[in-house]
Design an enzyme around this catalytic site. Structure first.
Site, PDB file in Angstrom:
ATOM      1  N   ALA A   9      37.849  39.524  41.247  1.00 15.38           N
ATOM      2  CA  ALA A   9      37.996  38.492  40.220  1.00 15.38           C
ATOM      3  C   ALA A   9      39.105  37.560  40.678  1.00 15.38           C
ATOM      4  CB  ALA A   9      38.346  39.105  38.874  1.00 15.38           C
ATOM      5  N   CYS A  10      38.976  36.296  40.337  1.00 17.31           N
ATOM      6  CA  CYS A  10      40.043  35.346  40.637  1.00 17.31           C
ATOM      7  C   CYS A  10      40.291  34.501  39.393  1.00 17.31           C
ATOM      8  CB  CYS A  10      39.695  34.483  41.855  1.00 17.31           C
ATOM      9  SG  CYS A  10      38.370  33.294  41.598  1.00 17.31           S
TER      10      CYS A  10
END
Length: 105
Positions: A9-10
């Site tokens: 995830a970013c």
């Protein structure tokens, strides 16, 4: 065969999430390990890890740039936290460290 699972995830939840997933997956498979990667992006959770995936995993890799949803699923597992940019740019180096960890066991 070693089994690796990961969640990427970013902060923006777009490109780097998927680039990290692909990089981790390819690098792990290059070591001959089984790998499944869940992505948590702007469109939600994709390729969600099952309870069986988690139970069978030898190691969990989580990106640390943003909170991972449902992180409590991994309680009791060996967890490695890496930056999403390391997952994208240095996955081979990360997997070399993971391999060293496995060799110590």
């Amino acid at each position: 065969m070693k089994k690796i699972i990961a969640v990427t995830a970013c902060p923006s939840g777009v490109a780097h999430t998927y680039m990290a997933a692909e990089s981790i997956s390819q690098s792990a498979k290059g070591k001959g390990w089984e790998c499944k990667v869940e992505t948590q992006g702007s469109i939600g959770i994709e390729n969600e890890l099952t309870a069986a995936d988690i139970q069978a995993a030898d190691l969990v890799i989580l990106t640390k740039d943003i909170g991972i949803k449902n992180e409590d699923r991994f309680e009791g597992k060996t967890v490695v936290r890496i930056g999403v940019s390391d997952a994208v740019k240095r996955a081979d180096a990360v997997m070399a460290k993971v391999e060293a960890f496995f060799n110590k066991q």
